[in-house]
Design a protein around this motif. Structure first.
Motif, mmCIF file in Angstrom:
data_model
loop_
_atom_site.group_PDB
_atom_site.id
_atom_site.type_symbol
_atom_site.label_atom_id
_atom_site.label_comp_id
_atom_site.label_asym_id
_atom_site.label_seq_id
_atom_site.Cartn_x
_atom_site.Cartn_y
_atom_site.Cartn_z
ATOM 1 N N THR A 1 0.926 -1.306 -0.141
ATOM 2 C CA THR A 1 -0.101 -0.123 -0.067
ATOM 3 C C THR A 1 0.880 1.318 0.021
ATOM 4 O OG1 THR A 1 -1.600 1.213 1.129
ATOM 5 C CG2 THR A 1 -0.247 -0.060 2.776
ATOM 6 N N PRO A 2 0.528 2.214 -0.787
ATOM 7 C CA PRO A 2 1.285 3.454 -0.740
ATOM 8 C C PRO A 2 1.050 4.398 0.214
ATOM 9 C CG PRO A 2 -0.463 3.532 -2.499
ATOM 10 C CD PRO A 2 -0.630 2.142 -1.801
ATOM 11 N N HIS A 3 0.225 3.849 1.189
ATOM 12 C CA HIS A 3 -0.170 4.811 2.327
ATOM 13 C C HIS A 3 0.851 4.347 3.483
ATOM 14 C CE1 HIS A 3 -3.773 6.009 0.835
ATOM 15 N NE2 HIS A 3 -4.329 4.467 0.729
ATOM 16 N N PHE A 4 1.770 3.285 3.159
ATOM 17 C CA PHE A 4 3.047 3.069 4.137
ATOM 18 C C PHE A 4 3.897 3.955 3.906
ATOM 19 C CE2 PHE A 4 1.835 -1.712 4.815
ATOM 20 C CZ PHE A 4 0.627 -1.370 5.594
ATOM 21 N N SER A 5 5.152 4.121 4.803
ATOM 22 C CA SER A 5 6.093 4.883 4.340
ATOM 23 C C SER A 5 6.999 4.227 3.473
ATOM 24 C CB SER A 5 6.871 5.067 5.759
ATOM 25 O OG SER A 5 7.252 4.049 6.237
ATOM 26 N N GLU A 6 8.053 4.791 2.903
ATOM 27 C CA GLU A 6 8.749 4.119 1.976
ATOM 28 C C GLU A 6 9.570 3.114 2.692
ATOM 29 O OE1 GLU A 6 11.584 6.700 0.027
ATOM 30 O OE2 GLU A 6 9.983 8.026 -0.505
ATOM 31 N N GLU A 7 9.872 3.060 3.974
ATOM 32 C CA GLU A 7 10.670 2.106 4.726
ATOM 33 C C GLU A 7 9.926 1.025 4.885
ATOM 34 O OE1 GLU A 7 10.695 5.181 5.980
ATOM 35 O OE2 GLU A 7 12.557 5.700 5.158
ATOM 36 N N HIS B 1 10.440 -8.477 2.348
ATOM 37 C CA HIS B 1 10.156 -9.735 3.111
ATOM 38 C C HIS B 1 9.093 -10.676 2.232
ATOM 39 C CE1 HIS B 1 9.044 -12.014 6.914
ATOM 40 N NE2 HIS B 1 8.018 -11.974 6.373
ATOM 41 N N ALA B 2 8.478 -10.496 1.365
ATOM 42 C CA ALA B 2 7.890 -11.468 0.533
ATOM 43 C C ALA B 2 8.678 -11.955 -0.494
ATOM 44 C CB ALA B 2 6.443 -10.444 -0.148
ATOM 45 N N GLN B 3 9.773 -11.259 -0.634
ATOM 46 C CA GLN B 3 10.789 -11.933 -1.733
ATOM 47 C C GLN B 3 10.248 -11.568 -3.108
ATOM 48 O OE1 GLN B 3 12.060 -15.868 -0.403
ATOM 49 N NE2 GLN B 3 13.693 -14.894 0.961
ATOM 50 N N SER B 4 9.464 -10.697 -3.445
ATOM 51 C CA SER B 4 9.017 -10.586 -4.589
ATOM 52 C C SER B 4 10.014 -10.372 -5.854
ATOM 53 C CB SER B 4 8.189 -9.216 -4.732
ATOM 54 O OG SER B 4 6.980 -9.135 -3.514
ATOM 55 N N ASN B 5 9.472 -10.855 -7.060
ATOM 56 C CA ASN B 5 10.519 -10.886 -8.033
ATOM 57 C C ASN B 5 9.834 -9.616 -9.196
ATOM 58 O OD1 ASN B 5 10.021 -13.896 -7.529
ATOM 59 N ND2 ASN B 5 12.230 -13.619 -7.781
ATOM 60 N N VAL B 6 8.726 -9.412 -9.322
ATOM 61 C CA VAL B 6 8.220 -8.567 -10.223
ATOM 62 C C VAL B 6 7.275 -7.424 -9.598
ATOM 63 C CG1 VAL B 6 6.858 -8.245 -12.400
ATOM 64 C CG2 VAL B 6 8.023 -10.304 -12.061
ATOM 65 N N LEU B 7 7.627 -6.173 -9.837
ATOM 66 C CA LEU B 7 6.674 -5.036 -9.149
ATOM 67 C C LEU B 7 6.241 -4.283 -10.239
ATOM 68 C CD1 LEU B 7 6.129 -3.443 -6.701
ATOM 69 C CD2 LEU B 7 8.243 -1.815 -7.265
ATOM 70 N N PHE B 8 4.746 -4.651 -10.268
ATOM 71 C CA PHE B 8 3.835 -3.971 -11.229
ATOM 72 C C PHE B 8 3.607 -2.615 -10.412
ATOM 73 C CE2 PHE B 8 3.162 -8.275 -12.444
ATOM 74 C CZ PHE B 8 3.364 -7.995 -13.874
ATOM 75 N N TYR B 9 3.336 -1.384 -10.875
ATOM 76 C CA TYR B 9 3.074 -0.087 -10.308
ATOM 77 C C TYR B 9 2.533 1.005 -11.314
ATOM 78 C CZ TYR B 9 7.484 1.833 -12.260
ATOM 79 O OH TYR B 9 8.559 2.106 -13.272
ATOM 80 N N ASP B 10 1.610 1.576 -10.806
ATOM 81 C CA ASP B 10 1.051 2.627 -11.676
ATOM 82 C C ASP B 10 1.911 3.791 -11.989
ATOM 83 O OD1 ASP B 10 -1.862 3.676 -12.368
ATOM 84 O OD2 ASP B 10 -0.706 5.574 -11.560
ATOM 85 N N ARG B 11 1.858 4.201 -12.960
ATOM 86 C CA ARG B 11 2.612 5.390 -13.159
ATOM 87 C C ARG B 11 2.886 6.624 -12.297
ATOM 88 N NH1 ARG B 11 2.387 8.142 -19.384
ATOM 89 N NH2 ARG B 11 4.165 9.294 -19.071
ATOM 90 N N SER B 12 1.491 6.906 -11.761
ATOM 91 C CA SER B 12 1.475 7.920 -10.720
ATOM 92 C C SER B 12 2.467 7.543 -9.366
ATOM 93 C CB SER B 12 0.179 8.052 -10.052
ATOM 94 O OG SER B 12 -0.165 6.862 -9.555
ATOM 95 N N PHE B 13 2.746 6.418 -9.271
ATOM 96 C CA PHE B 13 4.052 6.095 -8.413
ATOM 97 C C PHE B 13 5.593 6.037 -8.663
ATOM 98 C CE2 PHE B 13 -0.049 4.172 -6.794
ATOM 99 C CZ PHE B 13 -0.299 5.013 -5.612
#
Length: 66
Positions: free
Chosen positions: A12-18, A26-38
């Motif tokens: 969630t973008p409501h969290f801090s960057e940290e 922690h989730a060991q994600s491999n791919v990050l999909f994000y909206d252009r606004s972020f």
């Protein structure tokens, strides 16, 4: 993602960057999909994301920035 064996979760973008960095690492994600606004947020945290192999900006019909 159905039938691929992949797990989809949100940061969630409501969290801090940290907190976002911690969640993704922690989730060991491999791919990050994000909206252009972020894009600025992702530019800031990308060097800290240890397991991300591919960044995919969702732009709709617009062209992605250079």
């Amino acid at each position: 993602m159905s039938g691929t064996g992949a797990v989809l979760h949100t940061a969630t973008p409501h969290f801090s960057e940290e907190q976002i960095v911690y969640t993704i690492n922690h989730a060991q994600s491999n791919v990050l999909f994000y909206d252009r606004s972020f894009a600025d947020l992702i530019d800031n945290i990308a060097p800290k994301l240890k397991s991300i192999e591919c960044f995919a900006m969702l732009c709709g019909d617009a062209r992605p920035p250079e």
